[in-house]
Motif scaffolding. Structure first.
Motif, PDB file in Angstrom:
ATOM      1  N   THR A 128       7.189 -11.360  -1.591  1.00 44.28           N
ATOM      2  CA  THR A 128       7.448 -10.915  -2.963  1.00 44.28           C
ATOM      3  C   THR A 128       6.800  -9.588  -3.306  1.00 44.28           C
ATOM      4  N   GLY A 129       5.634  -9.271  -2.730  1.00 50.88           N
ATOM      5  CA  GLY A 129       4.920  -8.056  -3.098  1.00 50.88           C
ATOM      6  C   GLY A 129       4.395  -8.090  -4.520  1.00 50.88           C
ATOM      7  N   LEU A 130       4.109  -9.282  -5.038  1.00 51.52           N
ATOM      8  CA  LEU A 130       3.673  -9.421  -6.426  1.00 51.52           C
ATOM      9  C   LEU A 130       2.208  -9.015  -6.584  1.00 51.52           C
ATOM     10  N   ARG A 131       1.865  -8.587  -7.795  1.00 51.01           N
ATOM     11  CA  ARG A 131       0.470  -8.334  -8.115  1.00 51.01           C
ATOM     12  C   ARG A 131      -0.276  -9.663  -8.240  1.00 51.01           C
ATOM     13  N   GLN A 132      -1.607  -9.570  -8.221  1.00 56.89           N
ATOM     14  CA  GLN A 132      -2.414 -10.780  -8.237  1.00 56.89           C
ATOM     15  C   GLN A 132      -2.128 -11.662  -9.447  1.00 56.89           C
ATOM     16  N   LYS A 133      -2.014 -11.062 -10.631  1.00 54.65           N
ATOM     17  CA  LYS A 133      -1.812 -11.831 -11.858  1.00 54.65           C
ATOM     18  C   LYS A 133      -0.517 -12.623 -11.794  1.00 54.65           C
ATOM     19  N   ASN A 134       0.567 -11.988 -11.364  1.00 58.17           N
ATOM     20  CA  ASN A 134       1.854 -12.682 -11.316  1.00 58.17           C
ATOM     21  C   ASN A 134       1.861 -13.784 -10.270  1.00 58.17           C
ATOM     22  N   LEU A 135       1.194 -13.563  -9.155  1.00 62.12           N
ATOM     23  CA  LEU A 135       1.130 -14.577  -8.107  1.00 62.12           C
ATOM     24  C   LEU A 135       0.225 -15.727  -8.531  1.00 62.12           C
ATOM     25  N   ARG A 136      -0.875 -15.393  -9.176  1.00 61.14           N
ATOM     26  CA  ARG A 136      -1.843 -16.402  -9.592  1.00 61.14           C
ATOM     27  C   ARG A 136      -1.283 -17.309 -10.687  1.00 61.14           C
TER      28      ARG A 136
ATOM     29  N   HIS B  28     -10.478  -8.084   2.313  1.00 62.70           N
ATOM     30  CA  HIS B  28      -9.765  -7.412   1.232  1.00 62.70           C
ATOM     31  C   HIS B  28      -9.140  -8.452   0.321  1.00 62.70           C
ATOM     32  N   GLY B  29      -8.568  -7.983  -0.784  1.00 62.82           N
ATOM     33  CA  GLY B  29      -7.989  -8.871  -1.779  1.00 62.82           C
ATOM     34  C   GLY B  29      -6.479  -8.897  -1.743  1.00 62.82           C
ATOM     35  N   PRO B  30      -5.857  -9.603  -2.699  1.00 68.17           N
ATOM     36  CA  PRO B  30      -4.402  -9.795  -2.684  1.00 68.17           C
ATOM     37  C   PRO B  30      -3.597  -8.533  -2.953  1.00 68.17           C
ATOM     38  N   HIS B  31      -4.190  -7.534  -3.605  1.00 68.12           N
ATOM     39  CA  HIS B  31      -3.406  -6.337  -3.925  1.00 68.12           C
ATOM     40  C   HIS B  31      -2.994  -5.573  -2.671  1.00 68.12           C
ATOM     41  N   ASN B  32      -3.754  -5.703  -1.590  1.00 69.69           N
ATOM     42  CA  ASN B  32      -3.450  -4.970  -0.369  1.00 69.69           C
ATOM     43  C   ASN B  32      -2.149  -5.417   0.286  1.00 69.69           C
ATOM     44  N   VAL B  33      -1.670  -6.621  -0.063  1.00 65.68           N
ATOM     45  CA  VAL B  33      -0.407  -7.063   0.535  1.00 65.68           C
ATOM     46  C   VAL B  33       0.745  -6.195   0.041  1.00 65.68           C
ATOM     47  N   ARG B  34       0.637  -5.625  -1.150  1.00 63.01           N
ATOM     48  CA  ARG B  34       1.648  -4.687  -1.641  1.00 63.01           C
ATOM     49  C   ARG B  34       1.646  -3.416  -0.796  1.00 63.01           C
ATOM     50  N   ASP B  35       0.449  -2.976  -0.397  1.00 60.52           N
ATOM     51  CA  ASP B  35       0.352  -1.801   0.466  1.00 60.52           C
ATOM     52  C   ASP B  35       1.020  -2.058   1.810  1.00 60.52           C
ATOM     53  N   VAL B  36       0.812  -3.250   2.355  1.00 57.71           N
ATOM     54  CA  VAL B  36       1.423  -3.594   3.644  1.00 57.71           C
ATOM     55  C   VAL B  36       2.937  -3.594   3.539  1.00 57.71           C
ATOM     56  N   LEU B  37       3.460  -4.221   2.490  1.00 62.60           N
ATOM     57  CA  LEU B  37       4.914  -4.338   2.338  1.00 62.60           C
ATOM     58  C   LEU B  37       5.556  -2.973   2.103  1.00 62.60           C
ATOM     59  N   ALA B  38       4.980  -2.163   1.219  1.00 68.31           N
ATOM     60  CA  ALA B  38       5.555  -0.848   0.926  1.00 68.31           C
ATOM     61  C   ALA B  38       5.507   0.060   2.145  1.00 68.31           C
ATOM     62  N   THR B  39       4.385   0.046   2.862  1.00 72.69           N
ATOM     63  CA  THR B  39       4.258   0.890   4.053  1.00 72.69           C
ATOM     64  C   THR B  39       5.237   0.453   5.135  1.00 72.69           C
ATOM     65  N   HIS B  40       5.437  -0.852   5.279  1.00 70.93           N
ATOM     66  CA  HIS B  40       6.367  -1.370   6.286  1.00 70.93           C
ATOM     67  C   HIS B  40       7.787  -0.861   6.023  1.00 70.93           C
ATOM     68  N   ILE B  41       8.248  -0.995   4.799  1.00 68.17           N
ATOM     69  CA  ILE B  41       9.620  -0.576   4.482  1.00 68.17           C
ATOM     70  C   ILE B  41       9.746   0.939   4.576  1.00 68.17           C
ATOM     71  N   LEU B  42       8.696   1.646   4.185  1.00 68.08           N
ATOM     72  CA  LEU B  42       8.733   3.101   4.283  1.00 68.08           C
ATOM     73  C   LEU B  42       8.832   3.538   5.742  1.00 68.08           C
ATOM     74  N   LYS B  43       8.130   2.855   6.641  1.00 70.30           N
ATOM     75  CA  LYS B  43       8.203   3.210   8.058  1.00 70.30           C
ATOM     76  C   LYS B  43       9.537   2.830   8.674  1.00 70.30           C
ATOM     77  N   GLN B  44      10.118   1.714   8.220  1.00 68.18           N
ATOM     78  CA  GLN B  44      11.366   1.259   8.817  1.00 68.18           C
ATOM     79  C   GLN B  44      12.574   2.027   8.304  1.00 68.18           C
ATOM     80  N   THR B  45      12.557   2.423   7.034  1.00 68.56           N
ATOM     81  CA  THR B  45      13.737   3.054   6.424  1.00 68.56           C
ATOM     82  C   THR B  45      13.527   4.510   6.055  1.00 68.56           C
ATOM     83  N   GLY B  46      12.278   4.928   5.817  1.00 68.09           N
ATOM     84  CA  GLY B  46      12.019   6.287   5.347  1.00 68.09           C
ATOM     85  C   GLY B  46      12.459   6.510   3.917  1.00 68.09           C
ATOM     86  N   SER B  47      12.700   5.426   3.176  1.00 68.42           N
ATOM     87  CA  SER B  47      13.239   5.538   1.814  1.00 68.42           C
ATOM     88  C   SER B  47      12.186   5.103   0.802  1.00 68.42           C
ATOM     89  N   TYR B  48      11.851   6.012  -0.109  1.00 70.61           N
ATOM     90  CA  TYR B  48      10.963   5.648  -1.200  1.00 70.61           C
ATOM     91  C   TYR B  48      11.626   4.640  -2.137  1.00 70.61           C
TER      92      TYR B  48
END
Length: 737
Positions: free
Chosen positions: A540-548, A687-707
């Protein structure tokens, strides 16, 4: 109204006081303590604690006793106060069962008394009598190599079992459990405490062995590497460390033990980044003003003190009222008649601002001679009207720079709040000139002339502060540094060709190490929760509050309507019969960036993919694991719940506990430990839950090159993705852009 009977009867308290307290205290002190314990049970009031230990100073103040006298006998006081705490918690969590058990115990006790009075014999095999000095069956023996073997050998040589030996040498007042004694014979544990060593001396006398016989054996206490730094830790700290130690830790040399503990402390427990080291040191120097009007959960503290030695003081009434008025001004649906405002605060923002204001005032109340090196102002002098003086802010800014060594975004954000409070037409301070009457002179900071000038022309004072704040913001922006690199703990993941695949190794490690549910049901439930935390966060790439705050709608139940979810500003995980899958629905108003163009006032909707046992473990979590962790506590209704315990009866996660839960998962399963061979990723840090958003965004950016596609994954805009994650875009694509 008569209170419900406690599971800890007054007779047990009386017996404990006679056996454990009367030998070390005078009869008058014991009588006071006994009355206090009984009163706590009758009023269902918890004793004063500091962390997990009894607050002896607060107890002494409340009862009018000598604190030094009680402190010296803390080990005798702690067990009975812990028993009172458990009894009160048990009666609060399970009142019906508690009442039932009490009645059943009374009936059994009454029946037993009647039987004994009637002359009935006890059923079963009669207990073996205890002989003070049993005769050995074999006069000679081969010397064993370890302590456990020696204990088993001599008990067997005298025709006794370990259990019978326990009954012979251990008294009730010793406080030693049978399982601990049996563990000595199995080499699971080793005696270390003074009472344990005394019991060893009793065994030596009983079996007519030489004095210090057990201490001379290779792995006994005095000559064993088991007596190390680990034994000097608090129980809570030891539990955190033991998880990351190799199975043969006790049998390793002292040097190797110290090396392992140092590595675990620096890498796993604290994290070895520069910012983490600074944060760990700063947390030891606590300073703040504590507001009673703060919303949300607050840290428990003893009610017998207005302040504590750490430097945290309670806000005086006037300052509390001012804080409450600011909260009403910024959080109410409508501004008060005659007032104007620019924007409102949500509950999370309001809680954060209260904490920040507490730290701001805490810098002024902290002692100038202590480690914090504050200004040493009397708390009664504090008022929000101080914020209109530029010299007050300049002192605070210089103080912050001395503590940290440079300026950061913190000072810029706080100056922005000061400017907003003093802004013409919409600033709360600007619209509250009566607050100037609360000002008092502070030597070297605010003079009587400064107060007179501000009271005579409040609007001009606010204008001067507004202009000063805007100038300071521009000056600090030029020299501000970034102290914390948010990507540093997960850099091995972000640098991998497939970041999501690399991060999923942690979930695979959880599945590989998940315990047997029949033998360890609670540990299995916690492992399943750890797996779902990371997998749902990755999908999902959700922030901590929404996931919690994600609610749960079980299959077969009626889903919550979108209108109710909007009112609650929460999402929900429910079973979609149309899509035949688990669906997450979150209204746009529940997100931090609700006004972003990404949402367009439409809710976030996602069907979770049935991959890698995700659905299987969601079903198991909903069916049995989740309720197992909640136990007798109230169900908060959220999908993720924490383990309810005696010391933590609320199963709902808060911001801090959810962060710690995620961090614990990374510590246990994510970080590769060279000493145990466990852990998924080398070089990973806590690290905390917010870093999972960094992982997901970086993954898609590397795979597609699309912001754009990366922004869809984390519910944000392409501009924000380009600003934060552009550095991870592959070089050829970056040059092409």
């Amino acid at each position: 109204m008569k209170s419900r009977r406690s599971s800890l009867p007054s007779q047990m308290i009386e017996a404990y006081c006679k056996k454990r307290l009367l030998p070390v205290f005078s009869p008058q002190v014991v009588a006071v303590l006994r009355r206090h314990l009984v009163d706590l049970l009758e009023r269902k009031e918890y004793p004063a604690y500091r962390g997990s230990r009894l607050d002896v100073r607060a107890l002494a103040e409340g009862l009018g006793l000598d604190s030094h006298l009680l402190m010296a006998e803390r080990s005798n006081l702690q067990p009975i106060f812990d028993a009172v705490t458990r009894s009160i918690t048990d009666s609060a969590l399970r009142p019906e069962a508690h009442e039932r058990d009490s009645q059943r115990r009374e009936q059994v006790h009454q029946t037993t008394s009647e039987r004994h009075s009637g002359g009935h014999k006890r059923r079963g095999k009669p207990r073996r009598p205890v002989v003070e000095f049993p005769d050995p069956l074999e006069p000679t023996w081969s010397e064993p190599s370890n302590f456990g073997a020696a204990l088993r050998l001599h008990s067997k040589r005298h025709g006794e079992s370990i259990y019978h030996l326990f009954n012979a040498v251990v008294c009730t007042e010793d406080g030693l459990k049978r399982s601990t004694f049996v563990g000595w014979g199995r080499r699971i544990t080793a005696p270390r405490s003074p009472i344990s060593l005394e019991i060893l001396r009793r065994i030596e006398r009983r079996y007519r062995l030489s004095e210090g016989y057990f201490s001379k054996i290779s792995d006994a206490v005095t000559g064993s590497p088991s007596s190390c730094e680990l034994d000097e830790m608090t129980p809570a700290e030891r539990r955190r460390f033991v998880w990351h130690l190799p199975d043969d830790f006790r049998r390793r040399s002292r040097t190797e033990q110290a090396e392992i503990l140092s590595w675990v402390r620096n890498v796993i427990i604290s994290g070895s980044t520069e910012y983490r080291r600074y944060q760990a040191a700063a947390m030891k120097q606590r300073y703040a003003v504590r507001f009673s009007c703060a919303s949300g959960p607050q840290r428990k503290h003893s009610g017998t003190r207005s302040s504590d030695p750490s430097g945290v003081v309670d806000a005086p009434n006037r300052l509390n009222e001012e804080m409450a008025e600011i909260l009403r001004f910024k959080t109410s649906t409508f501004a008060a008649f005659g007032q104007q405002r620019n924007g409102v605060w949500g509950s999370e923002t309001a809680s954060q601002k209260v904490e920040h204001f507490g730290l701001w005032f805490g810098a002024f109340t902290a002692s100038s001679e202590g480690e914090v090196q504050g200004y040493g102002v009397d708390p009664e002098v504090l008022t929000f009207a101080m914020m209109v003086f530029p010299q007050v802010w300049d002192w605070y800014l210089h103080w912050r720079e001395r503590r940290r060594g440079f300026y950061t975004r913190w000072e810029i954000d706080l100056l922005s709040v000061a400017a907003a409070l003093c802004r013409e037409e919409t600033g709360w301070l600007r619209q509250t000139p009566r607050i100037a009457s609360s000002l008092q002179a502070i030597e070297g900071l605010i003079s009587e002339q400064d107060i007179a000038d501000a009271q005579s022309d409040w609007a001009s004072a606010c204008d001067r502060m507004f202009k000063h704040a805007r100038r300071r913001i521009k000056e600090i922006e030029r020299v501000a540094k970034i102290h914390r690199d948010p990507f540093e703990p997960i850099m091995p993941v972000l640098e991998a060709p497939c970041p999501v695949g690399e991060y999923r190794k942690i979930t695979e490690e959880i599945l590989h190490r998940i315990p047997d549910e029949k033998r360890h049901p609670r540990a299995t439930a916690e492992a399943v929760r750890s797996f779902l935390l990371l997998r749902i966060g990755l999908h999902t790439g959700l922030r901590q509050k929404n996931l919690r705050e994600l609610l749960l709608c079980k299959p077969g139940d009626l889903p919550t309507s979108e209108r109710k979810l909007e009112d609650a500003k929460r999402g929900e995980l429910r079973w979609s019969t149309r899509e035949r899958g688990w669906e997450i629905l979150i209204p746009s108003v529940a997100f931090k960036n609700a006004n972003s163009s990404f949402f367009g006032s439409k809710p976030f909707r996602l069907i979770l993919p049935d991959l890698g046992r995700l659905y299987e473990l969601i079903d198991a979590w909903v069916d049995r694991h989740r309720s197992r962790l909640i136990g007798p506590a109230a169900d908060p209704g959220t999908f993720f719940v924490k383990t309810a315990k005696i010391t933590s009866t609320n199963a709902a996660y808060s911001q801090n506990t959810f962060f710690e839960a995620w961090r614990t998962v990374i510590q246990r399963y994510g970080i590769y430990n060279p000493w145990t061979g466990r852990g998924a990723i080398k070089g990973l840090l806590p690290h905390g839950p917010h870093n999972v958003r960094d992982v997901l965004a970086t993954h898609i950016l590397k795979q597609t090159g699309s912001y754009e596609q990366a922004s869809y994954a984390i519910q944000d805009t392409p501009d924000m993705v380009a600003k934060h994650y552009g550095r991870f875009l592959p070089c050829p694509i970056r040059r092409h852009r």
